[in-house]
Design a protein around this motif. Structure first.
Motif, PDB file in Angstrom:
ATOM      1  N   VAL A 196      54.501  39.827  21.526  1.00  0.00           N
ATOM      2  CA  VAL A 196      54.829  41.186  21.962  1.00  0.00           C
ATOM      3  C   VAL A 196      53.663  42.091  21.588  1.00  0.00           C
ATOM      4  N   LYS A 197      53.184  42.826  22.570  1.00  0.00           N
ATOM      5  CA  LYS A 197      52.153  43.828  22.311  1.00  0.00           C
ATOM      6  C   LYS A 197      52.566  45.131  22.976  1.00  0.00           C
ATOM      7  N   CYS A 198      52.804  46.146  22.172  1.00  0.00           N
ATOM      8  CA  CYS A 198      53.055  47.486  22.697  1.00  0.00           C
ATOM      9  C   CYS A 198      51.804  48.325  22.463  1.00  0.00           C
ATOM     10  N   SER A 199      51.558  49.245  23.359  1.00  0.00           N
ATOM     11  CA  SER A 199      50.302  49.982  23.325  1.00  0.00           C
ATOM     12  C   SER A 199      50.520  51.415  23.788  1.00  0.00           C
ATOM     13  N   ALA A 200      49.476  52.214  23.627  1.00  0.00           N
ATOM     14  CA  ALA A 200      49.495  53.599  24.112  1.00  0.00           C
ATOM     15  C   ALA A 200      48.156  53.884  24.784  1.00  0.00           C
ATOM     16  N   TRP A 201      47.924  53.193  25.904  1.00  0.00           N
ATOM     17  CA  TRP A 201      46.693  53.406  26.659  1.00  0.00           C
ATOM     18  C   TRP A 201      46.601  54.855  27.137  1.00  0.00           C
ATOM     19  N   PRO A 202      45.391  55.352  27.355  1.00  0.00           N
ATOM     20  CA  PRO A 202      45.238  56.715  27.886  1.00  0.00           C
ATOM     21  C   PRO A 202      45.720  56.863  29.319  1.00  0.00           C
ATOM     22  N   THR A 203      45.713  55.765  30.093  1.00  0.00           N
ATOM     23  CA  THR A 203      46.118  55.803  31.497  1.00  0.00           C
ATOM     24  C   THR A 203      47.203  54.769  31.744  1.00  0.00           C
ATOM     25  N   GLU A 204      47.925  54.928  32.855  1.00  0.00           N
ATOM     26  CA  GLU A 204      49.004  53.994  33.169  1.00  0.00           C
ATOM     27  C   GLU A 204      48.474  52.572  33.299  1.00  0.00           C
ATOM     28  N   ASP A 205      47.504  52.373  34.167  1.00  0.00           N
ATOM     29  CA  ASP A 205      46.919  51.062  34.405  1.00  0.00           C
ATOM     30  C   ASP A 205      45.448  51.084  34.019  1.00  0.00           C
ATOM     31  N   PRO A 245      42.530  48.017  34.474  1.00  0.00           N
ATOM     32  CA  PRO A 245      42.201  46.616  34.738  1.00  0.00           C
ATOM     33  C   PRO A 245      41.394  45.960  33.625  1.00  0.00           C
ATOM     34  N   ALA A 246      40.451  46.679  33.049  1.00  0.00           N
ATOM     35  CA  ALA A 246      39.612  46.086  32.005  1.00  0.00           C
ATOM     36  C   ALA A 246      40.429  45.813  30.745  1.00  0.00           C
ATOM     37  N   ARG A 247      41.226  46.788  30.301  1.00  0.00           N
ATOM     38  CA  ARG A 247      42.044  46.567  29.106  1.00  0.00           C
ATOM     39  C   ARG A 247      43.083  45.479  29.332  1.00  0.00           C
ATOM     40  N   ASP A 248      43.634  45.417  30.548  1.00  0.00           N
ATOM     41  CA  ASP A 248      44.592  44.356  30.836  1.00  0.00           C
ATOM     42  C   ASP A 248      43.932  42.986  30.767  1.00  0.00           C
TER      43      ASP A 248
END
Length: 393
Positions: free
Chosen positions: A364-373, A375-378
Motif C-alpha cells: 500500500v502506498k498513499c501519496s499527496a502528489w501536486p497533481t492528479e496524474d 506519468p513520471a511519478r507513476d
C-alpha cells in the motif's frame, strides 16, 4: 489516468468563489497532505463499520535496504518517498507486515486515507460478492435491469461487464482541463449539491459498446448505483457487512457522499480507510478471496481481476486514457505475466494497492502528489514496487 491540470476557467474580471475553488484548494500541496487524511471534515460521509473482532496482521519489520533503477539512476526507498510524496507505506509478505512507515505529516496507522479511484477496485470486490450471493444475476445483466432511470441514455444496452472493464463506449477522454468537461461537471455537482445522476445520464456515446477502453469514473459510479439497487442497501452498509467485518478491519472506513439529497456515496472515488486495512483488502485478493479459511470473494472473480483476454485491455493497448505499462480488467490495472501476474488499484495523487499473488506480496502506498496524474511519478512508483516484490520473491 489522463494528464490533468486543475485550473478553473472563469469569466474575465470575476474572482473565483469558494465553491469554484474548493477542489483546487484541497488538492494543492502542501494542503493536500492534511485534506487527504481529513476528508470527513470536509464532505458528508457514511461509516463503513468494522466488526467486533480484528484480524491481526503479524509484524516482523525488516529494513528495505534495496535500490531500484529509474531514469538510469539507482534510488533507495527513502528516495521514492521523497520524490513521490509518500504519506503512508505498508508492505506485507506472506500476510506479515515486513515494512511500515508514515512519511506524511498527518499520517499514521490509525489515519483514514482518501483513496480516490482506488475506490473503484473496492467496488469491484463488492460486485463479486453480490454476484456470489445472487443479489446480482450476472455480469451480462444490463444497467437498465437495475436502474430504469438510465433507459434512453447512452448507458442503455451496456452490461455490467462493459462497466467493469470500462468499455461502455460512453463519454470522451476523461480530462480535468477546462471547466465544462463532464468530469468537472460531476465534481462540481458532488461538492456543491448538484444532480450527479443527471450529469451522468447526459454523457454521450462516443464508441460502440465493447470496442475500446476509455477510463471512466462514470462507469464506476454507475456500478456502485447498480449494487445499491440490487442489494437494497447503501454502498457503505453493504461494504461493512460483506467486506469490512469479514476481513477483520482495525478501524471503521467511510465513503464520501454528495452534498445533494438524497445523498449518495461516491463509489467511484471517495472511499477512505487506513493503510493497514487497505492492505487487508490486498491480502484478500492475493489469497484468491479467502480470509482465515472463509471464501469472502469468489476465486474466479479475483482471477478475473488479474487480467483479461481482450486485446484492447492488454498491457500497452489501452490507448490515450491509460499508460503503456498497464492493462485493465475488472476495475483493476494489470501488469502482465512479466510481473508475476501482479495487478494494482490506483487513485489520483498517487494511491496504490499493489498485489503480487505469486510473490505473496501486498504493498500500500498513499501519496499527496501536486497533481492528479503524473506519468513520471507513476512509472517510478511501479518500478519501485516491482523491485520490492522481486526482492521478497
Amino acid at each position: 489516468m489522463t494528464s490533468t491540470t486543475h485550473q478553473p476557467v472563469l469569466p474575465a474580471g470575476e474572482p473565483p468563489s469558494w465553491w469554484e475553488r474548493q477542489s483546487d484548494l484541497i488538492m494543492r500541496r502542501p494542503i493536500n497532505e492534511f485534506t487527504f487524511t481529513h476528508m470527513n471534515w470536509l464532505i458528508p460521509t457514511e461509516r463503513v463499520a468494522r466488526g467486533h473482532a480484528t484480524r491481526s496482521l503479524p509484524a516482523a519489520p525488516l529494513p528495505l535496504d534495496l535500490t531500484y533503477r529509474y531514469d538510469d539512476t539507482d534510488h533507495t526507498i527513502a528516495d521514492l518517498h521523497r520524490r513521490t510524496f509518500t504519506t503512508a507505506f505498508v508492505v506485507l509478505h506472506h500476510g506479515t507486515i515486513v515494512h511500515e512507515s508514515y512519511p506524511g505529516a498527518f499520517a499514521g496507522p490509525r489515519t483514514r486515507m482518501q483513496l480516490f479511484s482506488l475506490s473503484k477496485s473496492v467496488t469491484s470486490v463488492l460486485i463479486g460478492i453480490a454476484l456470489a450471493e445472487g443479489a446480482i444475476g450476472s455480469v451480462k445483466d444490463q444497467v437498465t435491469d437495475y436502474r430504469r432511470d438510465f433507459r434512453g441514455t447512452a448507458y442503455d444496452g451496456t452490461t455490467l461487464a462493459d462497466l467493469l472493464d470500462m468499455t461502455s463506449g460512453v463519454g470522451d477522454l476523461e480530462t480535468w482541463d477546462g471547466s465544462d468537461s463532464f468530469i468537472r461537471q460531476f465534481e462540481r455537482a458532488v461538492l456543491s449539491g448538484g444532480d450527479v445522476a443527471a450529469i451522468i445520464r447526459r454523457a454521450p456515446r462516443t464508441a460502440d459498446i465493447g470496442e475500446r477502453f476509455n477510463y471512466s469514473t462514470f462507469d464506476a459510479q454507475v456500478l456502485g448505483w447498480v449494487l445499491e439497487a440490487a442489494t437494497g442497501r447503501s454502498l457503505a452498509a453493504y461494504a461493512s457487512d460483506r467486506l469490512w467485518r469479514r476481513i477483520g478491519a482495525e478501524r471503521d472506513a467511510y465513503y464520501g457522499l454528495t452534498r445533494s439529497h438524497p445523498r449518495t456515496a461516491i463509489g467511484a472515488g471517495a472511499f477512505n480507510a487506513t493503510a493497514r486495512d487497505l492492505a487487508r483488502v490486498g491480502l484478500l485478493m492475493a489469497n484468491d478471496g479467502i480470509v482465515a479459511g472463509e471464501q469472502v470473494v469468489p476465486a474466479d472473480w479475483v482471477r478475473r481481476s488479474r487480467g483479461a483476454d481482450l486485446p484492447h485491455l492488454a498491457v500497452g493497448a489501452l490507448g490515450p486514457s491509460g499508460y503503456d505499462h498497464y492493462g485493465y480488467a475488472n476495475q483493476w490495472w494489470t501488469l502482465g505475466e512479466s510481473c508475476f501476474q501482479a495487478f494494482t488499484g490506483l487513485g489520483v495523487h498517487g494511491q496504490y494497492l499493489f498485489v503480487d499473488p505469486v510473490a505473496d506480496v501486498v504493498i500500500v502506498k498513499c501519496s499527496a502528489w501536486p497533481t492528479e496524474d503524473d506519468p513520471a511519478r507513476d512509472h517510478e512508483t511501479i518500478t519501485a514496487l516491482r523491485r520490492i516484490a522481486d526482492h521478497f520473491a
